[in-house]
Design a protein around this motif. Structure first.
Motif, short mmCIF file in Angstrom:
data_model
loop_
_atom_site.label_atom_id
_atom_site.label_comp_id
_atom_site.label_asym_id
_atom_site.label_seq_id
_atom_site.Cartn_x
_atom_site.Cartn_y
_atom_site.Cartn_z
N THR A 175 38.05 58.76 43.85
CA THR A 175 38.30 60.20 43.87
C THR A 175 39.35 60.63 44.88
OG1 THR A 175 36.51 60.61 45.45
CG2 THR A 175 35.97 60.74 43.09
N GLN A 176 39.59 59.84 45.90
CA GLN A 176 40.58 60.25 46.89
C GLN A 176 41.98 60.19 46.30
OE1 GLN A 176 40.04 57.66 50.19
NE2 GLN A 176 41.30 56.05 49.37
N PRO A 177 42.87 61.02 46.82
CA PRO A 177 44.24 60.99 46.32
C PRO A 177 44.92 59.67 46.68
CG PRO A 177 44.05 62.47 48.18
CD PRO A 177 42.68 61.99 47.87
N PHE A 178 46.01 59.40 45.99
CA PHE A 178 46.85 58.28 46.37
C PHE A 178 48.25 58.84 46.58
CE2 PHE A 178 46.76 58.31 41.76
CZ PHE A 178 48.06 58.10 41.38
N TYR A 179 49.12 58.04 47.12
CA TYR A 179 50.42 58.53 47.55
C TYR A 179 51.53 57.63 47.02
CZ TYR A 179 46.96 60.44 50.66
OH TYR A 179 45.84 61.04 51.14
N ILE A 180 52.65 58.25 46.71
CA ILE A 180 53.83 57.51 46.29
C ILE A 180 54.98 57.93 47.21
CG2 ILE A 180 55.49 57.08 44.45
CD1 ILE A 180 53.24 57.80 42.47
N ARG A 184 72.09 71.49 51.30
CA ARG A 184 71.16 70.39 51.51
C ARG A 184 70.30 70.68 52.73
NH1 ARG A 184 73.15 64.36 52.19
NH2 ARG A 184 73.75 65.13 54.22
N THR A 185 69.00 70.63 52.53
CA THR A 185 68.05 70.81 53.62
C THR A 185 66.98 69.73 53.50
OG1 THR A 185 66.70 72.31 52.31
CG2 THR A 185 68.37 73.31 53.72
N SER A 186 66.85 68.89 54.48
CA SER A 186 65.86 67.83 54.47
C SER A 186 65.31 67.63 55.88
CB SER A 186 66.47 66.52 53.95
OG SER A 186 66.99 66.71 52.67
N PRO A 187 64.54 68.60 56.36
CA PRO A 187 64.11 68.55 57.75
C PRO A 187 62.98 67.56 58.03
CG PRO A 187 63.26 70.50 56.70
CD PRO A 187 64.16 69.83 55.71
N PHE A 188 62.36 66.96 57.00
CA PHE A 188 61.25 66.03 57.23
C PHE A 188 61.10 65.10 56.03
CE2 PHE A 188 59.60 69.07 54.47
CZ PHE A 188 59.70 70.31 55.06
N VAL A 189 60.33 64.05 56.25
CA VAL A 189 60.03 63.08 55.21
C VAL A 189 58.97 63.67 54.29
CG1 VAL A 189 59.06 60.78 54.79
CG2 VAL A 189 60.60 61.17 56.74
N SER A 190 59.10 63.42 52.99
CA SER A 190 58.09 63.87 52.05
C SER A 190 57.78 62.75 51.06
CB SER A 190 58.57 65.12 51.31
OG SER A 190 59.77 64.87 50.64
N PHE A 191 56.62 62.87 50.44
CA PHE A 191 56.21 61.91 49.43
C PHE A 191 55.28 62.60 48.45
CE2 PHE A 191 53.60 61.05 53.23
CZ PHE A 191 52.32 61.29 52.73
N TRP A 192 54.93 61.89 47.39
CA TRP A 192 54.08 62.44 46.33
C TRP A 192 52.61 62.23 46.66
CZ3 TRP A 192 55.89 65.37 42.47
CH2 TRP A 192 57.26 65.34 42.24
N TYR A 193 51.86 63.31 46.65
CA TYR A 193 50.41 63.29 46.75
C TYR A 193 49.92 63.35 45.30
CZ TYR A 193 50.95 64.70 51.67
OH TYR A 193 51.27 64.76 53.00
N CYS A 194 49.05 62.44 44.90
CA CYS A 194 48.61 62.36 43.50
C CYS A 194 47.09 62.34 43.44
CB CYS A 194 49.15 61.09 42.86
SG CYS A 194 50.92 60.83 43.07
N GLY A 195 46.52 63.07 42.50
CA GLY A 195 45.07 63.09 42.37
C GLY A 195 44.64 63.50 40.98
N GLY A 196 43.32 63.51 40.79
CA GLY A 196 42.75 63.91 39.51
C GLY A 196 42.93 62.88 38.42
#
Length: 185
Positions: free
Chosen positions: A116-121, A159-171
Motif C-alpha cells: 500500500t505504500q507509495p513507490f518512487y521513480i 527555466r526554473t528548477s530550484p530543487f530535485v523532483s521525482f514521481w510519487y506513485c500510488g494506488g
C-alpha cells in the motif's frame, strides 16, 4: 509511459483509450505531450480542482497524473485525495514532500505495507521546469528572482528548477505493483 501502459493493461483497455486526469492546469501542454506519447484521452481543463473535489463531480479517469503547485496546501490536499480515491496516481513533486509532517498523514497511514505504500521513480537526470511566459510576474518583471532562474526560450518560457523532483506513485494495488520493476542499469 510504461506505467501508464501497465494501468491500461490492468484496466483492460488499449493505451490510446486510457483516461488520464491532470487536475492542475497550466497551459494545456500536458494533454499535447501525452497525446504525442499515445495517450490522447487527457482531461486537463482550466477549472478549480478543489471545487470539483468538494462537489464530488470528478471527471471519469483511470489514472491521475499531475505536477501540482508545490506551495501549501496543494501537495497535502492532492495526496489526501489520491490516497482515498482507490485509483492509480502519479504526481511529480519535489524531493522534500516526503519529509513533511503531512506526508504519511495525508496518505492515511503511518508507513503502510509493502503493497500500500507509495513507490518512487527518480529521473536519471534532474528535470528542468519551464514556466510559460507571463505565468510568474516575479520572473518576468526582471526582479531579483529573475536573475537566479536559468534562461528563457521563446517557445517554452523561463527555466526554473530550484530543487530535485521525482514521481510519487500510488494506488497501484498488490497485483499491479508486482508488475512494476526497476529498469536495468
Amino acid at each position: 509511459v510504461s506505467l501508464l501502459r501497465l494501468v491500461a493493461r490492468k484496466r483492460g483497455v488499449p493505451p490510446e483509450e486510457l483516461r488520464i486526469w491532470d487536475p492542475y492546469y497550466c497551459n494545456g501542454a500536458v494533454a499535447r505531450h501525452l497525446a504525442a506519447l499515445g495517450f490522447p484521452h487527457v482531461h486537463n481543463a482550466n477549472e478549480d480542482f478543489y471545487a470539483r473535489l468538494d462537489s464530488g463531480d470528478l471527471p471519469e479517469h483511470d489514472v491521475l497524473l499531475t505536477n501540482p503547485p508545490y506551495t501549501h496546501p496543494h501537495p497535502e490536499r492532492l495526496l489526501a485525495h489520491c490516497a482515498a480515491s482507490g485509483t492509480p496516481w502519479l504526481a511529480l513533486m519535489p524531493n522534500w514532500v516526503y519529509t513533511k509532517d503531512y506526508y504519511w498523514a495525508a496518505l492515511g497511514r503511518s508507513h503502510g505495507t509493502a503493497d500500500t505504500q507509495p513507490f518512487y521513480i527518480a529521473p536519471r537526470k534532474r528535470y528542468n521546469y519551464w514556466t510559460p511566459r507571463g505565468r510568474r510576474s516575479d520572473l518576468t518583471s526582471g526582479g531579483a528572482k529573475a536573475k537566479t532562474h536559468g534562461h528563457t526560450n521563446a517557445a517554452l518560457g523561463i527555466r526554473t528548477s530550484p530543487f530535485v523532483s521525482f514521481w510519487y506513485c500510488g494506488g497501484f494495488g498488490p497485483a499491479l505493483r508486482k508488475r512494476v520493476t526497476p529498469p536495468e542499469g
